[in-house]
Design an enzyme around this catalytic site. Sequence first.
Site, PDB file in Angstrom:
ATOM      1  N   GLU A 197       0.504  -0.783  -0.085  1.00  0.00           N
ATOM      2  CA  GLU A 197      -0.337  -0.158   0.168  1.00  0.00           C
ATOM      3  C   GLU A 197       1.289   0.994   0.321  1.00  0.00           C
ATOM      4  O   GLU A 197       0.599   2.141   0.287  1.00  0.00           O
ATOM      5  CB  GLU A 197      -1.035  -0.179   1.462  1.00  0.00           C
ATOM      6  N   LYS A 326     -15.967  -3.053   2.609  1.00  0.00           N
ATOM      7  CA  LYS A 326     -15.118  -3.271   1.772  1.00  0.00           C
ATOM      8  C   LYS A 326     -16.304  -4.217   0.413  1.00  0.00           C
ATOM      9  O   LYS A 326     -16.600  -5.525   1.031  1.00  0.00           O
ATOM     10  CB  LYS A 326     -13.725  -4.092   1.482  1.00  0.00           C
TER      11      LYS A 326
END
Length: 401
Positions: A197, A326
Amino acid sequence: MELPIEDVRVRKVLDSRGNFTVEADVYIPGGFGRTSAPAGASTGETEVIAFSKKGIDESIKFFETNVRRSIIGFNALDQKGFDALITDLDGSGNFSNLGGNLSTALSMSVAKAVSAHLGIPLYRYVGGINHSMPRPIGNVIGGGKHARNGTSIQEFLVSAQGKTFMESAYVNVLVHRKIGDILSEKMKDISIGVGDERAWSVNISDEEAFEVLNQAVNEVSSETKVKIYTGLDFAADSLYENGKYVYKHTVRSRDEQIDYAISINKDFGVYYIEDPMFDTDFEGFAEITKKIGDKAMIVGDDLYTTNPDRIRKGIELGSTNAVLIKVNQIGTLTKAQEAASLASSAGLKNVVSHRSGETTDDFLAHLSVAFSSTFVKTGTIGGERIAKLNELMRIEECLTS
């Protein structure tokens, strides 16, 4: 009024880790939607299955053989009906045939196609008039499953509380840069890299990471005059072994892990605490929330996996005061929206989140506004992360003009 689906195309594309994921195109009269699905590295046991156990090609084959014919001609205005249809056509209960990533791409593409036909933004089509801007929260020091030789704790996070989303996102970037400078100065003999990330990855202890994080936050906050919250994603499932929580330099019992999570808030002022316990320990989460829930956000990710049934259990037990959302954990927009609505109706905050293996798709930016999320968790730098942040800046411009 009906908007029949005229054509659907699916293909393989690459995510930010260079792994294959899926992309779906949906065509309707006067509208087109395209979505590429992300993929997670740290996944919950109760998530839907990303792809068939035989792989992504088998999921695409299943779509072509068992799904395509049934969805051509379906009314795209019936999002709930479409999502129910692809769930039924999969037939497994967890998308192990079609794949949760492909179902996510299809579901989101239908919504995008309709919003394009109507000439309105996706956030307005999904959320109506009830929408607000989230604050960005991003990973600046990474470990766990997101980085090799990093910290035991998976994510050290920051969320600047600027006057605008743009200011907040940029201050988060400044913290990321400051951490790089601090690490380069303090760790001259240690290799420094970045994880999935784009957070800094370095072989230091969690305690050293806290020191670096707090130094960077204090310096940037002083320079910019912007308040900055700190956060953690324990991703405790990746620490859990035989009833214990195994860190690099210590092993904690269940009770010690609870005490540690509480101390993180009390000793370091950490506001955002995600997945501090194993994903079946609803009661352990509840103990933490009871002790510090008035001062911190206790967030369930692997605990809930965006599953409304698990969220209901968490609400009953008082496990958390916030829920991570999500879409590809649950496989459809309808179920993700149900999860966010359920949380809100019970007074819980929601956080729309990216995955570690991302694409440049920006649908989660729109969902974070449509769901009135407190935070949007989508990193600080990296093209696939910046794509979401930039889209939120555009949305903010629309909402304030």
